[in-house]
Design a protein around this motif. Structure first.
Motif, PDB file in Angstrom:
ATOM      1  N   LYS A   8      27.017  26.043  37.330  1.00 19.55           N
ATOM      2  CA  LYS A   8      25.706  25.797  37.932  1.00 19.55           C
ATOM      3  C   LYS A   8      25.369  24.302  37.909  1.00 19.55           C
ATOM      4  N   GLN A  26      32.387  23.180  46.641  1.00 20.49           N
ATOM      5  CA  GLN A  26      32.473  24.433  47.385  1.00 20.49           C
ATOM      6  C   GLN A  26      33.930  24.833  47.612  1.00 20.49           C
ATOM      7  N   GLU A  31      29.271  26.706  43.617  1.00 23.16           N
ATOM      8  CA  GLU A  31      28.084  26.510  44.454  1.00 23.16           C
ATOM      9  C   GLU A  31      27.023  25.756  43.651  1.00 23.16           C
TER      10      GLU A  31
END
Length: 109
Positions: A8, A26, A31
């Motif tokens: 994260k 990505q 992400e």
């Protein structure tokens, strides 16, 4: 930096380097949860489909690493992130061999 360690990330810098780093993450299947930028013009807007936060807003998010997405302004950005209370801040360094690496700012003297 082993990308597998972080799931994260927040990217601090909604500009060219932030854009490149977003694409790389990505590609690695990671992400980012958003961008942080000191520019009031960018804050509150979307960049690569992600919200751009102020440092004050971002420190409340559930992130596991802040990656400073800048070379030229990395020291100022890292200082702003630290002053805002953000944790686990990483900056890019270039070794004498020309290798680009990420370094945790707590390791800096």
């Amino acid at each position: 930096l082993l990308f597998e360690e972080y799931k994260k990330p927040l990217l601090y810098g909604a500009g060219i380097i932030g854009s490149i780093l977003f694409d790389i993450l990505q590609t690695e299947g990671i992400e980012p949860i958003g961008f942080v930028d000191d520019s009031k013009v960018k804050q509150g807007n979307m960049f690569h489909g992600m919200y751009v936060y102020s440092a004050e807003e971002a420190k409340e998010l559930q992130y596991d690493v802040v990656i400073v997405a800048s070379f030229r302004h990395s020291n100022d950005i890292a200082k702003n992130a630290k002053n805002a209370g953000m944790k686990n801040i990483m900056v890019f360094t270039i070794s004498e061999m020309g290798e680009v690496e990420l370094e945790n700012i707590k390791n800096r003297v």
